[in-house]
Enzyme design. Structure first.
Site, PDB file in Angstrom:
ATOM      1  N   ARG A   1      -0.980   9.009   4.159  1.00 51.01           N
ATOM      2  CA  ARG A   1      -0.562   9.048   2.750  1.00 51.01           C
ATOM      3  C   ARG A   1      -1.721   8.672   1.828  1.00 51.01           C
ATOM      4  O   ARG A   1      -1.974   9.331   0.809  1.00 51.01           O
ATOM      5  CB  ARG A   1       0.625   8.116   2.516  1.00 51.01           C
ATOM      6  CG  ARG A   1       1.345   8.390   1.199  1.00 51.01           C
ATOM      7  CD  ARG A   1       2.478   7.427   0.936  1.00 51.01           C
ATOM      8  NE  ARG A   1       3.381   7.245   2.049  1.00 51.01           N
ATOM      9  CZ  ARG A   1       4.356   8.085   2.373  1.00 51.01           C
ATOM     10  NH1 ARG A   1       4.527   9.193   1.677  1.00 51.01           N
ATOM     11  NH2 ARG A   1       5.142   7.832   3.403  1.00 51.01           N
TER      12      ARG A   1
ATOM     13  N   VAL B   1       0.829  -1.210   0.000  1.00 52.31           N
ATOM     14  CA  VAL B   1       0.000   0.000   0.000  1.00 52.31           C
ATOM     15  C   VAL B   1       0.861   1.256   0.000  1.00 52.31           C
ATOM     16  O   VAL B   1       0.601   2.205  -0.762  1.00 52.31           O
ATOM     17  CB  VAL B   1      -0.932  -0.004   1.225  1.00 52.31           C
ATOM     18  CG1 VAL B   1      -1.748   1.288   1.271  1.00 52.31           C
ATOM     19  CG2 VAL B   1      -1.859  -1.206   1.191  1.00 52.31           C
ATOM     20  N   ASP B   2       1.884   1.292   0.843  1.00 52.68           N
ATOM     21  CA  ASP B   2       2.658   2.521   1.003  1.00 52.68           C
ATOM     22  C   ASP B   2       3.369   2.900  -0.291  1.00 52.68           C
ATOM     23  O   ASP B   2       3.344   4.060  -0.719  1.00 52.68           O
ATOM     24  CB  ASP B   2       3.664   2.343   2.139  1.00 52.68           C
ATOM     25  CG  ASP B   2       3.967   3.651   2.860  1.00 52.68           C
ATOM     26  OD1 ASP B   2       3.247   4.644   2.640  1.00 52.68           O
ATOM     27  OD2 ASP B   2       4.916   3.680   3.664  1.00 52.68           O
ATOM     28  N   ASP B   3       4.020   1.937  -0.937  1.00 49.58           N
ATOM     29  CA  ASP B   3       4.670   2.228  -2.216  1.00 49.58           C
ATOM     30  C   ASP B   3       3.647   2.602  -3.280  1.00 49.58           C
ATOM     31  O   ASP B   3       3.887   3.513  -4.082  1.00 49.58           O
ATOM     32  CB  ASP B   3       5.479   1.019  -2.688  1.00 49.58           C
ATOM     33  CG  ASP B   3       6.800   0.912  -1.961  1.00 49.58           C
ATOM     34  OD1 ASP B   3       7.756   1.570  -2.373  1.00 49.58           O
ATOM     35  OD2 ASP B   3       6.866   0.176  -0.959  1.00 49.58           O
TER      36      ASP B   3
ATOM     37  N   ALA C   1       2.510   6.101  -2.701  1.00 48.87           N
ATOM     38  CA  ALA C   1       3.597   7.037  -3.013  1.00 48.87           C
ATOM     39  C   ALA C   1       3.757   7.209  -4.519  1.00 48.87           C
ATOM     40  O   ALA C   1       3.959   8.330  -5.015  1.00 48.87           O
ATOM     41  CB  ALA C   1       4.904   6.545  -2.391  1.00 48.87           C
TER      42      ALA C   1
END
Length: 694
Positions: A478, A404-406, A409
């Site tokens: 994010r 999820v984070d990548d 981003a």
């Protein structure tokens, strides 16, 4: 030392006059941009070193010893790197400026012995003194015990049992391998094979189930007892029923260990081998981090594969590309971060409209899009029905594990690079993936969905607190920022998202905002799971909430943001910067915001304050900008300048693993300076308008 809350004039010490000029910032950005472009690879991507201390290299030395791989040609370079990280007291730590750690020190000690350093050397005498003072080998973590048991240095009975039959449980079972989050799973699965075989490999003094090669690190080498987990009496006194059950089950599995060669165990082993072979990446690697990668090859070798078989041969070959060598010696990286670094660098360069049409940035955006992952072959699809594809992983080649984070981003960076991107397939698909990964509590985790089985923390195998992946403020912030941009573009003349995506973003945000409200600390901060620490969490949370504050009616979001901004102002250091120590994760923790000023935390704080609406001429912001301008001192000899950051500011597991992303010191200050320039220009326009009206 901190500023008093709410004061604009509390910054003292170094002369800070608030006179930041646009020209100074522009020159700093020009030098930083030049430095960044000088680091870009020919195909458009960026990838800095993924630094995590000495242990990945030590474990590579163990792997090579176990598998009979000759590393003598590189022994001096490996030895140089490990010794470069030794502290004056003889220990090795989790990260720069962190206290020495007995597990890291014991692993480094064995690696140096295997790299031909003698016990009589000054370095190992110092190390030995530290390790014995910390309790010796008996006090090392479970993972270190596993490495040492493979050489007969600790008994296998000193390692918790993990039965291979776990592999046969249904994916949605609470005890299945999919109940633990991905980073732990990718070590646990091959360890099911290793734990079954309980191999003992040769050391320079031979092969023995009770090898005396490291007897000097035992307080009592005659007994070599190394109990793990909490004693029964302690669990009883604390009424820890779950802990008692885990301990009893572990003892029961030991009692039945002699019956392990059953048809059921055979089926489990076959399924594990099939599972690992399916997940070997096209480049020959496994899993995206080196510990699981090496365990996978070792497990296959134990199951009858040889180093001449294609999966092992390809894996060994690709592992060499994970090496990093410079003046400090040679080491292997725990992982690599090209997708993350490229996404963050594109954002830093394209934020506020800069470099959007630059050919170098276009190449970077194309490189990112070429690494988007499509298709159902992911671990997530094994236990999440109807999950959209289109996510991104962290590494060069890791298609089974989008995160999820990548993904968020990359989505945010592509939107900065192309304002019309919401009309285009890559951004629509990655946004769909991120929204579908929302947890039941309204937040987002980095890798998994609804992976928070707290009861697993009681397992004797879990001494690193790394079996769960709960919702965190930094990742939630994010993805919430991405939701806000979807909604903001709903009425755009161009780049308008599809109506169903807008509806999904509104629904996701309505659930995420209460989660952030519940996680805000009493002092106004948010805890940072993936960056050190509260400054990082607070910056991300404010960034996610900011767009929604413009849409709300009752002021509750604005109040949350103001409290977060007040926290950031309070913990600013007297030199104008921000920074936090690893000790803010300790139990009990150090005060939030305590630690030396560093480029990344200073940039995070400035970004959070600007997102909260703090004016550019506010002393808090201007002194932070001054700090960044003063500290831009590291040159590349090609006209570029950047910042230097010694302590690690990334987090793998709080208190257990810290990460030095070597490009954080580049792109986060760039992003803060570029955001400052944009806000300052808008403020000047508004000031001019007010003058004309007056």
């Amino acid at each position: 030392m901190e500023k008093e809350a709410g004061s604009k004039d509390a910054v003292t010490g170094n002369q800070i006059d608030g006179g930041v000029t646009s020209l100074d910032v522009a020159h700093a950005l020009l030098r930083a941009d030049r430095y960044a472009f000088n680091l870009q690879h020919e195909d458009g991507h960026w990838c800095g070193e993924f630094a995590t201390g000495a242990f990945p290299t030590a474990e590579y030395v163990f792997f090579s010893q176990a598998c009979g791989i000759d590393i003598s040609e590189d022994a001096a370079a490996f030895r140089k790197h490990v010794l470069s990280l030794q502290l004056p007291n003889g220990s090795w730590s989790l990260a720069p400026d962190h206290p020495g750690d007995v597990s890291m020190s014991a692993e480094a000690y064995l690696a140096l012995r295997l790299l031909d350093l003698t016990p009589e050397s000054k370095e190992l005498q110092l190390a030995r003194s530290f390790i014995l003072g910390a309790g010796g080998i008996a006090k090392v973590r479970v993972l270190t015990r596993i490495f040492f048991a493979q050489f007969g240095l600790v008994p296998w009975d000193a390692v918790p049992q993990i039965p291979a039959e776990l592999m046969l449980l249904p994916a949605k079972s609470p005890f299945s391998i999919y109940s633990i989050w991905v980073a732990a799973r990718l070590s646990v699965v091959p360890l099911l094979i290793i734990r079954h075989h309980e191999p003992v490999y040769a050391l320079p003094n031979g092969t023995s189930h009770s090898n005396d090669f490291l007897d000097e690190l035992w307080l009592d080498p005659k007994t070599k007892t190394a109990p793990y987990g909490k004693p029964y009496m302690e669990l009883l006194k604390k009424y820890d029923s779950l802990g008692l059950i885990f301990k009893a089950v572990d003892h029961l599995m030991y009692a039945f260990k002699r019956f392990r060669n059953t048809p059921l165990r055979y089926l489990a082993r076959k399924k594990i081998v099939k599972w690992m072979l399916e997940r070997q990446n096209a480049d020959g690697s496994w899993f995206g981090y080196v510990t699981g990668y090496q365990f996978a090859m070792q497990a296959l070798l134990l199951e009858g594969f040889t180093t001449e078989d294609a999966p092992i041969r390809r894996g060994l070959s690709t592992m060499q590309s994970w090496m990093w060598e410079d003046q400090d010696g040679k080491r292997i990286q725990l992982s690599n971060s090209p997708v993350w670094d490229t996404a963050m660098m594109v954002k830093a360069l394209c934020s506020e409209g800069a470099y959007r049409n630059d050919e170098r940035v276009n190449r970077a955006a194309s490189w990112l899009k070429s690494h988007q992952l499509f298709g159902p072959r992911t671990d997530l699809a094994q236990y999440i029905s109807h999950l959209p594809d289109g996510g991104f992983s962290f590494e060069y080649d890791n298609p089974w594990y989008p995160d999820v984070d990548d993904s968020a981003a990359v989505a945010l960076s592509l939107l900065d690079q192309d304002p019309d991107a919401f009309e285009k397939y890559p951004l629509i698909r990655v946004t769909e993936f991120c929204l579908a990964m929302q947890n039941a509590d309204g937040g987002w985790s980095a890798f998994d969905r609804d992976s928070d089985p707290v009861w697993l923390h009681k397992s004797p195998f879990n001494d690193m607190d790394n079996l769960c992946d709960p919702s965190t403020a930094d990742v939630t912030g994010r993805v919430l920022e991405l939701c806000g941009l979807v909604i903001q573009h709903a009425n755009a003349a161009a780049g308008r998202p599809p109506p169903d995506l807008i509806a999904k973003a509104r629904w996701a945000a309505s659930r995420a905002i209460p989660l952030l409200a519940s996680q805000q600390e009493a002092d106004g901060s948010w805890w940072g799971r993936w960056g050190v620490n509260y400054v990082f969490g607070t910056c991300n949370a404010i960034g996610g909430l900011a767009l929604f504050a413009q849409m709300e009616r009752n002021g509750s979001i604005t109040a949350m943001i103001k409290r977060g901004a007040a926290f950031l102002a309070r913990v600013q250091h007297v030199d104008g910067g921000w920074g936090e120590s690893y000790a803010t994760y300790d139990i009990p923790p150090a005060p939030p915001g305590s630690g030396p000023s560093l480029p990344s935390p200073t940039a995070w704080a400035i970004l959070g304050l600007l997102a909260a609406g703090t004016a550019c001429d506010d002393r808090t912001v201007s002194s932070g900008i001054h700090w960044l301008l003063r500290e831009q001192t590291l040159g590349d000899g090609k006209g570029g300048l950047t910042w230097m950051e010694r302590p690690h500011t990334g987090v793998g597991f709080p208190r257990k693993l810290y990460i030095g992303y070597k490009m954080y010191q580049n792109y986060f200050p760039m992003l803060a300076l570029r955001r400052y320039m944009s806000v300052a220009a808008a403020q000047e326009v508004e000031d001019g308008r007010q003058i004309l009206q007056d």
